[in-house]
Design a protein around this motif. Sequence first.
Motif, short mmCIF file in Angstrom:
data_model
loop_
_atom_site.label_atom_id
_atom_site.label_comp_id
_atom_site.label_asym_id
_atom_site.label_seq_id
_atom_site.Cartn_x
_atom_site.Cartn_y
_atom_site.Cartn_z
N ALA A 115 3.55 -10.62 -9.21
CA ALA A 115 3.32 -11.75 -8.31
C ALA A 115 4.22 -12.92 -8.66
CB ALA A 115 1.85 -12.16 -8.37
N ASN A 116 4.32 -13.22 -9.95
CA ASN A 116 5.18 -14.33 -10.37
C ASN A 116 6.64 -14.09 -10.02
OD1 ASN A 116 3.01 -15.72 -11.41
ND2 ASN A 116 3.38 -15.12 -13.54
N ILE A 164 7.45 -6.70 -0.80
CA ILE A 164 6.20 -7.45 -0.65
C ILE A 164 5.13 -6.55 -0.03
CG2 ILE A 164 5.10 -9.33 0.64
CD1 ILE A 164 7.68 -10.94 0.22
N PHE A 165 5.51 -5.72 0.93
CA PHE A 165 4.55 -4.79 1.52
C PHE A 165 4.00 -3.84 0.46
CE2 PHE A 165 4.06 -0.47 3.39
CZ PHE A 165 2.86 -0.69 4.04
N GLU A 166 4.86 -3.30 -0.39
CA GLU A 166 4.41 -2.40 -1.45
C GLU A 166 3.45 -3.14 -2.39
OE1 GLU A 166 3.93 1.18 -3.16
OE2 GLU A 166 5.37 0.88 -1.54
N HIS A 167 3.77 -4.37 -2.71
CA HIS A 167 2.90 -5.21 -3.54
C HIS A 167 1.53 -5.38 -2.89
CE1 HIS A 167 1.78 -8.69 -6.08
NE2 HIS A 167 1.50 -9.33 -4.96
N GLN A 168 1.52 -5.66 -1.59
CA GLN A 168 0.25 -5.86 -0.90
C GLN A 168 -0.53 -4.56 -0.76
OE1 GLN A 168 1.55 -8.06 2.59
NE2 GLN A 168 1.66 -9.98 1.43
N LEU A 169 0.16 -3.44 -0.63
CA LEU A 169 -0.53 -2.15 -0.63
C LEU A 169 -1.25 -1.91 -1.95
CD1 LEU A 169 1.74 0.63 0.96
CD2 LEU A 169 -0.45 -0.24 1.80
N ARG A 225 2.99 -13.98 0.60
CA ARG A 225 2.99 -12.96 -0.45
C ARG A 225 1.59 -12.61 -0.93
NH1 ARG A 225 0.69 -12.43 -5.04
NH2 ARG A 225 1.16 -14.60 -5.56
N SER A 226 0.71 -13.60 -1.03
CA SER A 226 -0.60 -13.34 -1.63
C SER A 226 -1.67 -12.97 -0.61
CB SER A 226 -1.07 -14.55 -2.44
OG SER A 226 -1.26 -15.68 -1.61
#
Length: 378
Positions: free
Chosen positions: A9-10, A51-56, A332-333
Motif C-alpha cells: 500500500a505504501n 492497483i486492481f491486483e492489490h484490491q483483489l 487505491r484504498s
Amino acid sequence: MIADYRAEANALDAEIQDIIERWSTPPGYRGRWEHSHPDFKFDFNDLGLRIFEHQLRFNGPYARFCQSLGITSSAQLRDWQDIPPVPAAAFKEASLATFAPALAALKFETSGTTMGSGGIHYMENSRLYDASLRAGFAYGLLRDGPQPLRYCMLLPNLEQKPRSSLSYMMDRVAKAFGDGNHSWYVDGGELAASRFIHDVREARKNNVAICVAGTAFAFVSMLDELAREAIALPLPSGSRIMETGGFKGRTRVVERPELYTALADVFSLPSHHIIGEYGMTELTTQYYDNSFDETRHKSAPPWLASYAVDETGKQQPPGIVGALVHVDLANRSSCAAILTEDLGAVLKDGSLVLIGRERGAELRGCSLDAESLRAAVS
C-alpha cells in the motif's frame, strides 16, 4: 499478511503521489497552468492493473464481486478497461476498502444513485485525496494563474457536514489557494443570502477577486433571493464560479444553460469563468469544464480515465453515449473502477461530455456528432 499489505500500500501510494506531483508542477512551471503537459507520461495501464491486483488481494467484498464474474487475477485482463467496475450503489451494501474501515482517516457519505440511505467511501489516508483534489482544482479553476482568491462557499462548512466530500474539498482548496478569509453561506440548511451579498460588495469595494462555489440548487436559491430584492451583484474582476451539480431529490430543476446565463448576467461574469465540476463521493478525483477555452467538455487529471458502456456492459466507442465508468487510480484504498448511473460520452481525447440521467436516458447507445454533443449540454 499485514506487513505485506502495508509495504504494498505504501509503495502504491508513493507512486500515485509522485505522479500527481510531477503532473502538478511540470518542468518550466511558472504559476500558469497549461491545457496539457505534453512531456508528462506514465503507464496508466500498468499501474491500473497493479492497483486492481492489490484490491483483489485486500478488498474482500470487491474480490468476491470479481469472483462472481469469474475474475480472480489481473492476468485475465487485457488492459485497464477490463477492470470490473463496481456499481456506485454497492458502497451502500458493503465496506469497500482494502483496510479495516475502523482505521479510515476519511469517511465520506454517499447519497447513492437510487432512493434510500447512502453508503460510505472509506479512505485509508488523506494524502492522496488532498493532493488529487488540489491538483485537479488548480487545473480546472486556476489556469490563468495562482493568484489568491477569496472563497465564498454556498455550502455548509465542515463542522456541520463532517462527512461531506464537497465540504471537505472546498475547505482544503480555500486553505491551499485562498487569501485566508473564506466564508460559508449555508447554515443549518438555510442560505445566508444577506451576509453573502454584504461580503461580495465588500470584496468588490476592496477589489478582491472571489471564487463562489456551490451546488446548482444553492445557486438557483441565491438567484431567486437576488431577484426578489432586485439586486445585481457584480463580482470583482478576476472572479469565478464553480458549480457542482446537485439537483438530486429536488422538486425544481433549472437547465444548466439557463442557470449559467443567469449567473453570468447577475454577477457580471464572463461565461467562461463559470466552471462546472463533476465529481462523485465514490471517487477521489474530479472532472472540470474546459471552459477557459470556451468549451463545455470536461477534463480530468491523467490518473482518472473513463469510458461509456451500453445496457449489457459493452464498452462504447468514442462519442457514443452510455453509462459512464470511471477508473480513478487515486482510489487505491477502495475500488478504482466505478460504474455510475450517469450518462455521457467520452471523446477521442479522453474528455467527457456529461448528458445527465433523466433527460438523457433515451440517448444511451446512440451516436452523437460534435454538434449534437454540444446541443446536449447547451
